[in-house]
Design an enzyme around this catalytic site. Structure first.
Site, PDB file in Angstrom:
ATOM      1  CD  GLU A   8      52.939 -19.410   6.760  1.00 28.62           C
ATOM      2  OE1 GLU A   8      53.463 -20.207   6.959  1.00 28.62           O
ATOM      3  OE2 GLU A   8      53.472 -18.010   7.146  1.00 28.62           O
ATOM      4  CG  HIS A  48      54.838 -13.698   8.733  1.00 32.20           C
ATOM      5  ND1 HIS A  48      55.744 -14.561   9.088  1.00 32.20           N
ATOM      6  CD2 HIS A  48      55.115 -11.982   8.589  1.00 32.20           C
ATOM      7  CE1 HIS A  48      56.748 -13.772   9.374  1.00 32.20           C
ATOM      8  NE2 HIS A  48      56.618 -11.930   9.090  1.00 32.20           N
TER       9      HIS A  48
END
Length: 170
Positions: A69, A67
């Site tokens: 992040e 992802h």
């Protein structure tokens, strides 16, 4: 104090918007390359300098943990040569999923600026709600997690060994 709204070094709205635009453009570029979804993230250090810019690369990397992040945290940690990102701020195009939120907390990032809400990701088909429901339901769904007590003794021995050797906690 709410993690996603904690105090940080003041930044002008214009500067903050520019940082979010960088994350958005990173997400747009890799989304159009079919690397992953419309998720971008950026991390700045205490001085407001960009440390990492990343996007979702789940499809490209064949990695469900890739992802935006997480990728940004990995980049920032490598660049700063630390697992402790205290003082850093993370900008992300969407409210962090539970996995990313866990990584944010583990990395000691205390300030997160996000664009879309979790319901916005749900509306376009992302299934974060399954994880939120699992957590709010007490995490007792045995189709997901199964405690097998027959291995607990051996696993506890490993934990005891770690503690006795006074290994670094993080």
């Amino acid at each position: 104090m709410n993690l996603l709204e904690s105090e940080a070094k003041p930044m002008s709205n214009e500067a903050s918007l520019e940082l979010m635009r960088i994350a958005i453009e990173k997400a747009r570029t890799t989304m159009n390359q079919d690397f992953g979804g419309p998720f971008g993230a950026l991390i700045i250090d205490r001085a407001g300098e960009i440390v990492a810019v990343a996007s979702n690369s789940v499809l490209k990397d064949h990695d469900p943990t890739a992802h935006a992040e997480i990728n940004a945290i990995r980049q920032a940690s490598q660049k700063l040569k630390t697992h402790d990102l205290s003082g850093c701020t993370l900008y992300t195009t969407a409210y962090p999923c539970p996995m990313c939120l866990g990584a944010i907390i583990w990395s000691n990032i205390k300030k997160v600026i996000y664009g879309c809400e979790k319901e916005d990701a749900d509306k376009i088909g992302f299934r974060d709600d399954f994880i939120y429901d699992f957590i709010s339901g007490g995490m007792h769904d045995v189709s997901v997690l199964e405690l097998t007590k027959k291995y607990r003794k051996e696993c506890l021995a490993l934990f005891d060994e770690y503690q006795k050797k006074q290994k670094q906690l993080y």
